[in-house]
Design a protein around this motif. Structure first.
Motif, PDB file in Angstrom:
ATOM      1  N   ALA A 362       0.835  -1.206   0.000  1.00 57.15           N
ATOM      2  CA  ALA A 362       0.000   0.000   0.000  1.00 57.15           C
ATOM      3  C   ALA A 362       0.866   1.251   0.000  1.00 57.15           C
ATOM      4  CB  ALA A 362      -0.929  -0.005   1.212  1.00 57.15           C
ATOM      5  N   LEU A 363       1.948   1.234   0.764  1.00 51.65           N
ATOM      6  CA  LEU A 363       2.896   2.347   0.730  1.00 51.65           C
ATOM      7  C   LEU A 363       3.502   2.508  -0.658  1.00 51.65           C
ATOM      8  CD1 LEU A 363       4.972   2.150   4.051  1.00 51.65           C
ATOM      9  CD2 LEU A 363       3.719   4.133   3.188  1.00 51.65           C
ATOM     10  N   GLN A 364       3.840   1.395  -1.276  1.00 49.22           N
ATOM     11  CA  GLN A 364       4.399   1.431  -2.625  1.00 49.22           C
ATOM     12  C   GLN A 364       3.430   2.102  -3.591  1.00 49.22           C
ATOM     13  OE1 GLN A 364       4.903  -2.448  -4.419  1.00 49.22           O
ATOM     14  NE2 GLN A 364       6.603  -1.745  -5.695  1.00 49.22           N
ATOM     15  N   GLU A 365       2.167   1.731  -3.497  1.00 49.41           N
ATOM     16  CA  GLU A 365       1.148   2.286  -4.386  1.00 49.41           C
ATOM     17  C   GLU A 365       0.926   3.770  -4.126  1.00 49.41           C
ATOM     18  OE1 GLU A 365      -1.810   2.142  -7.362  1.00 49.41           O
ATOM     19  OE2 GLU A 365      -0.394   0.577  -6.756  1.00 49.41           O
ATOM     20  N   ARG A 366       0.943   4.151  -2.855  1.00 49.68           N
ATOM     21  CA  ARG A 366       0.600   5.527  -2.489  1.00 49.68           C
ATOM     22  C   ARG A 366       1.723   6.517  -2.754  1.00 49.68           C
ATOM     23  NH1 ARG A 366      -0.461   4.724   2.639  1.00 49.68           N
ATOM     24  NH2 ARG A 366       1.264   5.844   3.634  1.00 49.68           N
ATOM     25  N   THR A 367       2.962   6.097  -2.516  1.00 47.22           N
ATOM     26  CA  THR A 367       4.065   7.067  -2.527  1.00 47.22           C
ATOM     27  C   THR A 367       4.800   7.153  -3.856  1.00 47.22           C
ATOM     28  OG1 THR A 367       5.719   5.474  -1.745  1.00 47.22           O
ATOM     29  CG2 THR A 367       4.424   6.642  -0.066  1.00 47.22           C
ATOM     30  N   ALA A 398      17.628   6.810   4.103  1.00 48.37           N
ATOM     31  CA  ALA A 398      18.208   7.162   5.400  1.00 48.37           C
ATOM     32  C   ALA A 398      17.285   8.084   6.181  1.00 48.37           C
ATOM     33  CB  ALA A 398      19.567   7.815   5.197  1.00 48.37           C
ATOM     34  N   ALA A 399      16.645   9.034   5.489  1.00 49.65           N
ATOM     35  CA  ALA A 399      15.756   9.985   6.168  1.00 49.65           C
ATOM     36  C   ALA A 399      14.547   9.278   6.762  1.00 49.65           C
ATOM     37  CB  ALA A 399      15.312  11.065   5.184  1.00 49.65           C
ATOM     38  N   ILE A 400      13.975   8.342   6.027  1.00 49.36           N
ATOM     39  CA  ILE A 400      12.812   7.603   6.531  1.00 49.36           C
ATOM     40  C   ILE A 400      13.210   6.747   7.730  1.00 49.36           C
ATOM     41  CG2 ILE A 400      11.184   5.764   5.973  1.00 49.36           C
ATOM     42  CD1 ILE A 400      11.124   6.952   3.098  1.00 49.36           C
ATOM     43  N   SER A 401      14.342   6.083   7.639  1.00 45.24           N
ATOM     44  CA  SER A 401      14.792   5.256   8.753  1.00 45.24           C
ATOM     45  C   SER A 401      15.050   6.102   9.993  1.00 45.24           C
ATOM     46  CB  SER A 401      16.055   4.493   8.358  1.00 45.24           C
ATOM     47  OG  SER A 401      16.394   3.526   9.329  1.00 45.24           O
ATOM     48  N   LYS A 402      15.699   7.248   9.807  1.00 50.99           N
ATOM     49  CA  LYS A 402      15.983   8.134  10.933  1.00 50.99           C
ATOM     50  C   LYS A 402      14.697   8.660  11.559  1.00 50.99           C
ATOM     51  CE  LYS A 402      18.790  12.177  12.180  1.00 50.99           C
ATOM     52  NZ  LYS A 402      19.724  13.227  11.667  1.00 50.99           N
ATOM     53  N   ALA A 403      13.692   8.957  10.733  1.00 51.75           N
ATOM     54  CA  ALA A 403      12.406   9.423  11.254  1.00 51.75           C
ATOM     55  C   ALA A 403      11.737   8.349  12.097  1.00 51.75           C
ATOM     56  CB  ALA A 403      11.504   9.841  10.101  1.00 51.75           C
ATOM     57  N   ASP A 442       4.447   4.401   8.145  1.00 51.50           N
ATOM     58  CA  ASP A 442       3.552   5.162   7.262  1.00 51.50           C
ATOM     59  C   ASP A 442       3.752   6.660   7.456  1.00 51.50           C
ATOM     60  OD1 ASP A 442       2.389   2.980   6.074  1.00 51.50           O
ATOM     61  OD2 ASP A 442       0.506   3.094   7.181  1.00 51.50           O
ATOM     62  N   ALA A 443       3.812   7.096   8.718  1.00 50.78           N
ATOM     63  CA  ALA A 443       3.961   8.529   9.001  1.00 50.78           C
ATOM     64  C   ALA A 443       5.315   9.037   8.502  1.00 50.78           C
ATOM     65  CB  ALA A 443       3.814   8.770  10.497  1.00 50.78           C
ATOM     66  N   ALA A 444       6.353   8.220   8.613  1.00 51.03           N
ATOM     67  CA  ALA A 444       7.665   8.632   8.123  1.00 51.03           C
ATOM     68  C   ALA A 444       7.650   8.835   6.610  1.00 51.03           C
ATOM     69  CB  ALA A 444       8.717   7.599   8.523  1.00 51.03           C
ATOM     70  N   PHE A 445       6.987   7.948   5.896  1.00 49.31           N
ATOM     71  CA  PHE A 445       6.854   8.119   4.448  1.00 49.31           C
ATOM     72  C   PHE A 445       6.027   9.352   4.135  1.00 49.31           C
ATOM     73  CE2 PHE A 445       8.500   3.834   3.853  1.00 49.31           C
ATOM     74  CZ  PHE A 445       9.066   3.907   2.579  1.00 49.31           C
ATOM     75  N   ALA A 446       4.949   9.553   4.891  1.00 50.79           N
ATOM     76  CA  ALA A 446       4.089  10.710   4.639  1.00 50.79           C
ATOM     77  C   ALA A 446       4.857  12.015   4.815  1.00 50.79           C
ATOM     78  CB  ALA A 446       2.871  10.671   5.567  1.00 50.79           C
ATOM     79  N   ALA A 447       5.777  12.038   5.784  1.00 44.61           N
ATOM     80  CA  ALA A 447       6.544  13.252   6.054  1.00 44.61           C
ATOM     81  C   ALA A 447       7.623  13.489   5.015  1.00 44.61           C
ATOM     82  CB  ALA A 447       7.170  13.183   7.447  1.00 44.61           C
ATOM     83  N   HIS A 448       8.238  12.425   4.516  1.00 48.68           N
ATOM     84  CA  HIS A 448       9.402  12.562   3.639  1.00 48.68           C
ATOM     85  C   HIS A 448       9.137  12.228   2.180  1.00 48.68           C
ATOM     86  CE1 HIS A 448      12.313  13.385   6.863  1.00 48.68           C
ATOM     87  NE2 HIS A 448      11.562  12.561   7.584  1.00 48.68           N
ATOM     88  N   ALA A 449       8.046  11.513   1.921  1.00 46.46           N
ATOM     89  CA  ALA A 449       7.705  11.172   0.536  1.00 46.46           C
ATOM     90  C   ALA A 449       6.191  11.205   0.393  1.00 46.46           C
ATOM     91  CB  ALA A 449       8.244   9.789   0.185  1.00 46.46           C
ATOM     92  N   PRO A 450       5.589  12.388   0.541  1.00 49.10           N
ATOM     93  CA  PRO A 450       4.135  12.490   0.471  1.00 49.10           C
ATOM     94  C   PRO A 450       3.597  12.054  -0.876  1.00 49.10           C
ATOM     95  CG  PRO A 450       5.155  14.664   0.388  1.00 49.10           C
ATOM     96  CD  PRO A 450       6.232  13.693   0.724  1.00 49.10           C
ATOM     97  N   ALA A 451       2.411  11.443  -0.863  1.00 46.01           N
ATOM     98  CA  ALA A 451       1.797  10.968  -2.106  1.00 46.01           C
ATOM     99  C   ALA A 451       1.553  12.118  -3.060  1.00 46.01           C
ATOM    100  CB  ALA A 451       0.481  10.279  -1.787  1.00 46.01           C
TER     101      ALA A 451
END
Length: 452
Positions: A362-367, A398-403, A442-451
């Protein structure tokens, strides 16, 4: 899936932040470390651990982290698993060391018997025990060379096999593992891996194997190959799952050419992929299997198990080591294996896969920044790329992991290009705890790679 909340003596199974990350005590320890520990040793987390239980790690400031790394696939039965703790305490009280080469003991024999039962194949087997996965791999090569009277070893792009001189030669990635440390051991030959995300579209496992083996035949010569060494699913290389048919084709070629087929199951072994060993997913029976990591619940222990005629080809005294098969580590391994069997942790790994894969897809599809979701069992990964391309994006990874770390979830990165998020939760993680960790992701992706 076993829910470690049932353990009254365990660390509370929840994510809880009480300070910023890192907190004041961790910052104090980081300052002490700078004056005492070489900067050549790195750490993923900016915090210092005080205790851990189940699938939760607690730092010195009282922050509780959900662990999706398991100390790199080691604490599969959970941190401080009660059965492992009890076995270790009993063995420490009896004796801590004699050196098996001086005064042998039952634990070493019992672990070897378990490895003979659990590793693929019903042929007669022998085992030698060591301290680390790198030692097991290095000794596998020694055995193959003695048994075949050949010297060449075939390995693969993106492979990781350890940090000793020989295993650095076997490892593909230069930084940080090899840079400046050469010259390395010779007679090591690298060929292409089956990497479905980066191979030509539609390339089958058999075709990828033919590509690799053609290079072996023309550039090395099949009659010169002592061993073909491969991780059934690559670890540090990015959790690369070869296309179906790749591993069987390699094993068949080894059988025809007289080479030894070595499965490096250091990271994939002991229920991690939803089977006791990853080679089982395609019915492959290796000649030699190397093990470590998840085998002993956090204590250092490694094994080399394989065909009796191969291991017994080595002269007496040719394999061993002062600490190899330490009695405390053997006690931990026997308790770990019993726990895996009794709690069906291979089944638990499959349940983790069933829970995680839909969330990752779902993350793959959204981002649009996840090029590939892959893995088996509780060994899963997401490869991060620039949208619309296969170009690696290590910075975003790295940014997503750090978040995630900042919000109380331990995640790891991997891959030749540093662009893979890898997930290795303890197999005993509760479903609610796992869902909470995925919400943080999910929140880390939303912050760093918003859909969009």
């Amino acid at each position: 899936m076993t829910d470690v909340l049932a353990r009254t003596d365990a660390v509370t199974q929840e994510r809880r932040l009480v300070t910023e990350v890192p907190g004041p005590r961790s910052r104090e320890l980081a300052a002490r470390r700078a004056g005492a520990v070489t900067s050549a040793v790195g750490s993923v987390l900016p915090v210092y651990v005080e205790r851990a239980g189940g699938a939760v790690v607690v730092d010195v400031d009282g922050n509780s982290f959900i662990d999706l790394g398991s100390g790199i696939a080691v604490t599969s039965v959970g941190h401080a698993a009660p059965e492992v703790v009890a076995a270790v305490q009993a063995q420490v009280a009896a004796f801590t060391h004699t050196c098996f080469m001086v005064g042998p003991y039952e634990g070493y024999v019992a672990v070897s018997e378990e490895l003979a039962r659990l590793t693929p194949g019903d042929h007669e087997k022998r085992t030698a025990l060591f301290n680390s996965g790198a030692e097991a791999v290095e000794n596998a090569v020694k055995v193959a060379r003695v048994a075949t009277r050949r010297s060449a070893v075939v390995v693969f792009d993106h492979a990781y096999h350890g940090r000793t001189n020989l295993t650095m030669a076997l490892t593909a990635k230069n930084m940080p593992y090899k840079n400046g440390f050469g010259p390395f051991a010779g007679e090591v030959y690298r060929v292409p891996m089956s990497y479905p995300f980066r191979d030509e579209p539609g390339m089958t496992g058999e075709q990828a194997a033919a590509r690799a083996l053609a290079l072996v035949e023309t550039q090395v010569g099949g009659e010169n190959v002592a061993a073909v060494l491969i991780e059934p699913i690559q670890g540090e290389g990015g959790f690369v799952v070869p296309a179906p048919g790749f591993l069987p084709a390699l094993a068949d070629w080894c059988a025809r050419s007289g080479a030894v087929f070595i499965a490096d199951e250091v990271q994939t072994g002991f229920c991690r992929t939803g089977a006791w060993f990853a080679a089982e997913h395609e019915g492959v029976v290796p000649d030699l299997v190397t093990t470590a990591k998840g085998m002993a619940g956090g204590l250092p222990l490694a094994g080399l198990t394989g065909r009796a005629e191969l291991l017994d080809a080595v002269h007496t005294g040719g394999l061993g080591g002062t600490y190899g098969g330490n009695p405390v580590a053997c006690a931990a391994a026997l308790a770990t294996i019993a726990t895996m069997r009794e709690q069906d942790l291979a089944g638990a790994a499959r349940a983790i896969e069933a829970a995680m894969l839909p969330r990752l897809r779902a993350l793959q599809e959204r981002t649009g920044v996840i090029g590939d979701v892959r893995g088996r069992g509780a060994m899963l990964a997401a490869e991060i790329v620039r949208p619309g391309t296969t170009e690696p994006d290590a910075g975003l990874t790295a940014a997503i992991s750090k978040a995630c770390h900042a919000e109380g979830v331990i995640t790891l990165t991997a891959g030749t290009f540093g662009n893979v998020l890898r997930f290795l939760p303890p197999l005993v993680i509760g479903q609610e705890l796992l869902a909470d960790a995925l919400d943080v992701l999910d929140a880390a992706f939303a912050a760093h790679a918003p859909a969009g």
